[in-house]
Design a protein around this motif. Structure first.
Motif, short mmCIF file in Angstrom:
data_model
loop_
_atom_site.label_atom_id
_atom_site.label_comp_id
_atom_site.label_asym_id
_atom_site.label_seq_id
_atom_site.Cartn_x
_atom_site.Cartn_y
_atom_site.Cartn_z
N UNK A 127 -8.52 73.87 50.17
CA UNK A 127 -8.37 75.19 50.89
C UNK A 127 -9.13 76.52 50.11
N UNK A 128 -9.79 77.18 51.17
CA UNK A 128 -10.24 78.53 50.81
C UNK A 128 -9.44 79.42 50.42
N UNK A 129 -9.79 80.23 49.34
CA UNK A 129 -8.99 81.16 48.90
C UNK A 129 -9.10 82.65 49.91
N UNK A 130 -8.53 82.57 50.97
CA UNK A 130 -8.62 83.84 51.89
C UNK A 130 -7.46 84.59 51.56
N UNK A 131 -7.72 85.94 51.17
CA UNK A 131 -6.76 86.97 50.88
C UNK A 131 -6.80 87.94 51.87
N UNK A 132 -5.98 88.83 51.62
CA UNK A 132 -5.81 90.24 52.75
C UNK A 132 -6.86 90.98 53.03
N UNK A 133 -7.99 91.02 52.09
CA UNK A 133 -9.07 91.81 52.21
C UNK A 133 -10.44 91.16 52.45
#
Length: 73
Positions: free
Chosen positions: A67-73
């Motif tokens: 799981x790639x750490x995709x965040x809001x920015x």
């Protein structure tokens, strides 16, 4: 081969630009994934496929897709 990859990548540009304004919890056409899952999938597979295309990689590691750490920015 590069022109094929460039053409495929170009198709994603407007989609990613539009997604930048959406919440990561937004559903996608694949009922099992939200936008965060889809972006993580693209972030994982794009470099893997690029390495294989350059014949400098061996493809993905064994095991489940991380799981790639995709965040809001």
């Amino acid at each position: 081969m590069h022109r094929h990859i460039a053409a495929a990548a170009a198709a994603h540009v407007p989609l990613v630009a539009a997604a930048a304004r959406l919440p990561l919890t937004r559903p996608t056409p694949c009922s099992e994934w939200d936008l965060q899952d889809l972006l993580g999938h693209l972030l994982y597979w794009t470099p893997v496929l690029a390495e294989v295309g350059r014949r400098s990689g061996h493809g993905p590691a064994d095991g489940p897709e991380p799981t790639a750490p995709v965040t809001g920015d």
